[in-house]
Structure formats: structure tokens, C-alpha cells
Scaffold this active site. Structure first.
Site, PDB file in Angstrom:
ATOM      1  CG  ASP A 156      -2.049  -1.017   0.957  1.00 29.49           C
ATOM      2  OD1 ASP A 156      -1.838  -2.195   1.283  1.00 29.49           O
ATOM      3  OD2 ASP A 156      -3.077  -0.646   0.369  1.00 29.49           O
TER       4      ASP A 156
ATOM      5  CE  LYS B 174      -5.872  -5.334   4.320  1.00 27.85           C
ATOM      6  NZ  LYS B 174      -6.602  -4.224   5.009  1.00 27.85           N
TER       7      LYS B 174
HETATM    8  O1  MRU Z   1      -7.683  -3.016   2.802  1.00 24.71           O
HETATM    9  P1  MRU Z   1      -7.402  -3.409   1.390  1.00 24.71           P
HETATM   10  O2  MRU Z   1      -8.155  -4.613   0.935  1.00 24.71           O
HETATM   11  O3  MRU Z   1      -7.545  -2.240   0.442  1.00 24.71           O
HETATM   12  O4  MRU Z   1      -5.864  -3.810   1.413  1.00 24.71           O
HETATM   13  C1  MRU Z   1      -5.277  -4.278   0.235  1.00 24.71           C
HETATM   14  C2  MRU Z   1      -3.864  -4.654   0.403  1.00 24.71           C
HETATM   15  O5  MRU Z   1      -3.293  -4.560   1.464  1.00 24.71           O
HETATM   16  C3  MRU Z   1      -3.137  -5.054  -0.845  1.00 24.71           C
HETATM   17  O6  MRU Z   1      -2.178  -6.010  -0.563  1.00 24.71           O
HETATM   18  C4  MRU Z   1      -2.455  -3.820  -1.444  1.00 24.71           C
HETATM   19  O7  MRU Z   1      -3.352  -2.763  -1.553  1.00 24.71           O
HETATM   20  C5  MRU Z   1      -1.882  -4.110  -2.777  1.00 24.71           C
HETATM   21  S1  MRU Z   1      -3.094  -4.342  -4.021  1.00 24.71           S
HETATM   22  C6  MRU Z   1      -2.307  -4.605  -5.491  1.00 24.71           C
END
Ligand code: MRU
Length: 345
Positions: free
Chosen positions: A235, A246
Site C-alpha cells: 500500500d 495488509k
Molecule cells: O484493505 P485493502 O483490501 O484495500 O488492502 C489491500 C492490500 O493490502 C493489498 O495487498 C495492497 O493494496 C496491494 S493491491 C495490489
């Protein structure tokens, strides 16, 4: 199956909170609806959030009924609303900055329709770039995937988290398409179950061999020699390589380190935030306590139990073997090599 699709004057968003049980699309026409879709995780995953916000910004311009004089102030409000949806994924801020820069280039244009069209084109180009970049990440990741491999992934960094193809799952898809004999273990990813609901669903649709495990099983599998490689998304990647992803990613990275298993991040360069020196400065979203007290409406804990619910954690750079981007694989030392990759065209 597309997370997002621009329909000319509205944005079709696949409701990921309902998958894999039902496939529901919402066609939205306002920036407020886009903001709510991001907040409620109807659309989620860093690159998909960025693209959705860009379309939301364009929708804001389409909605506007005033004159050119008040337009800039109004668009600042639109940007501010979209910015406040989720704090961790930098792609959101990156995409909105790109939209705002485009608007700034048009400061001499008086015709609002011309501006609206240009903003839609810019949002489309952000989405198109993400498609292209994810396929390149898939190609660039090829050298790190052996001919036969058991790969662990966490959360969903797939087509649903991007505009198409995925980042971590992009590398996995590319390896599968090249005929490599790979098997994926998908962490279920408490509390929102992106791994159980989305990653397994995506991989099964593509006939990629996948087994679902609960998050607390990863260490046992590693101990048994069942995992050759870990690939996850990101992220936000700080200038020193510390990576927010995550919640639970950090535990997987520490486990991989303890077992001598390579641990890779796959992410577009738009996820790299050189303005943030280290993971300590990355804002970590805390979500609604109800996500832990109940599972899709069914109570699983005392209704008044105190809850701590951070949605992301930070994996220190020392646990990361490499970062797979569309421009190549970045190896340690990340503080030097991330800078180099960012300036490379
Ligand atoms: O809370 P989320 O579902 O938006 O979190 C998503 C993640 O942590 C993904 O691993 C990250 O955004 C990469 S997506 C290519």
C-alpha cells in the site's frame, strides 16, 4: 471480472464486499458515491483505489453546474473528500495529484466541457497505465519464480485490487501463463477475508492451483517445507524500503525470514513514496471495531469488547528480499536502489 469500468458518464464498480457469494455492480455518477465505495471497501486494493479516486474526481467535474469562476474551489472540495477516504495506500494521493496537475494545466481554458473531457481522459489514462504496469510487473517477476514452486500470498493483490491482472497475483499469473508448475497458498486475511473471498476466487477462475489457509497456519506450513516463496502487494513503500501492506504481512515476513524463505513485494512505482523516510511515518488506518466483533453480520465476540483494528502493518526493509516493480526488481540497499528506479524512465 473488472473491479472498475468507465461507462462514458458513470463508473461501474464491482461490489467486492459481496464476493464471492454474489456479483453485484454499482453504476455511480457522483464523487460522493465513489468516496463511500472506497471507505466501505466496495472497491479496495491500492491501485484500484487510486483509479477509482481519479474517476471520482472526473465525476465531480461532470456534476458541477456552476460557472468557471467557482470551479477551482469546488474541485478542491472534491479532492479533499476523496483524499479523506483511506489514509494508507499512497496510490490514492498519487492519482488525485495527477488529476489536480492536469486541471492546473488547463487554467487558461474557459470551456467547462472541455475541462471535463480532459479530466475523464486523464482518469482513463491512469487506469490504462495501471493495466500496462501490472502486466509488466508480471513479466519482471519471472526470474524469481522457480519452474516449480509453492507460493504463499497474503490479502488480495490481484485483478480485483488493480484495474487488471494484479501485482503479486500478476507475477503468479505470468508464471502460470509461462507453464510453470506453481501452487498458491492463500492466507484468509482476517478480519476482512480478502484472501479467502477474493484471492481464491480469482485464482480458481484462472485455473491456478490454490489452497486456502487460515492466517495462523503459515508458520506451520513453512516449518514443513511447504512454502518456497512469499509474494505480497503493498500500500505504501517508504524511501528506506519499509513497506505497509495488509495487517498480518509483517508476521508472514518475520516467519519467512526465520525459515530462510524469500519474501518479495510486488508493486507499481506509484506505490513508492520517497517523501516518507521510513515505515514509522506511514499513516496506518484503523477500521471499525465491528469488523472484529462480527463476521458478516454474525456476532463472534461480546458486543462491547474493546477492539483494536489496524488495517495495515509495516514490514521492515530488512525482511524484504526484493521489490518487483514495472521497471525491474529492486534489491537492497533499498534507500539507494529505490531512488535509482524512480528516476529511471
Ligand atoms: O484493505 P485493502 O483490501 O484495500 O488492502 C489491500 C492490500 O493490502 C493489498 O495487498 C495492497 O493494496 C496491494 S493491491 C495490489
Amino acid at each position: 471480472m473488472k473491479a472498475l469500468e468507465w461507462l462514458g458518464d458513470s463508473l461501474r464498480i464491482l461490489d467486492q464486499t459481496k464476493l464471492p457469494v454474489t456479483t453485484i455492480y454499482n453504476d455511480v455518477t457522483t464523487y460522493e458515491e465513489v468516496a463511500e465505495a472506497i471507505e466501505s471497501m466496495v472497491v479496495r486494493g491500492a491501485p484500484a483505489i487510486g483509479a477509482a479516486a481519479a474517476y471520482g474526481y472526473a465525476l465531480g467535474a461532470i456534476q458541477y453546474t456552476g460557472t468557471r469562476v467557482g470551479f477551482q474551489d469546488y474541485m478542491n472540495t472534491v479532492k479533499e473528500r476523496l483524499t479523506k477516504t483511506r489514509p494508507t495506500a499512497v496510490n490514492l494521493f498519487w492519482a488525485l495529484r495527477r488529476m489536480e496537475d492536469r486541471l492546473r494545466d488547463l487554467y487558461e481554458v474557459e470551456d467547462l466541457d472541455e475541462i471535463r473531457k480532459a479530466l475523464v481522459v486523464e482518469a482513463e489514462s491512469i487506469a490504462e497505465d495501471d493495466r500496462r504496469v501490472c502486466h509488466l510487473i508480471g513479466e519482471q517477476g519471472n526470474p524469481i519464480v522457480p519452474e516449480e514452486a509453492n507460493i504463499l500470498t497474503h490479502c488480495n493483490a490481484g485483478a480485483l485490487a488493480t484495474v487488471e491482472y494484479g501485482t503479486a497475483l500478476g507475477v503468479i499469473r505470468a508464471a502460470h501463463q509461462m507453464g510453470k508448475n506453481i501452487h498458491v497458498y492463500a492466507d484468509e486475511t482476517r478480519p476482512f477475508l480478502q484472501g479467502a473471498r477474493l484471492t481464491t476466487f480469482e485464482l480458481m477462475k484462472d485455473n491456478i492451483s490454490v489452497t486456502l489457509i487460515a492466517d495462523n497456519m503459515a508458520g506451520y506450513l513453512m516449518q514443513q517445507g511447504k512454502i518456497d516463496l512469499v509474494i505480497v502487494g503493498a500500500d505504501r513503500i517508504a524511501a528506506n524500503g519499509d513497506t505497509a501492506n495488509k495487517i498480518g504481512t509483517y508476521s508472514v515476513a518475520v516467519l519467512a525470514h526465520a525459515h530462510g524463505i524469500p519474501f518479495y513485494i510486488a508493486a507499481p512505482t506509484s506505490t513508492i513514496d520517497l517523501k516518507v523516510p521510513s515505515g514509522q511515518e506511514i499513516p496506518i488506518e484503523e477500521r471499525n471495531p465491528q469488523e472484529l466483533r462480527e463476521l458478516f453480520g454474525v456476532q463472534t465476540a461480546p458486543l462491547d469488547v474493546p477492539v483494536y483494528n489496524p488495517a495495515f502493518d509495516v514490514t521492515p526493509a530488512k525482511y524484504i528480499t526484493g521489490i518487483i516493480t514495472e521497471k525491474g526488481i529492486v534489491s537492497p540497499p533499498f534507500s539507494v536502489n529505490l531512488l535509482k528506479i524512480m528516476v529511471r524512465s
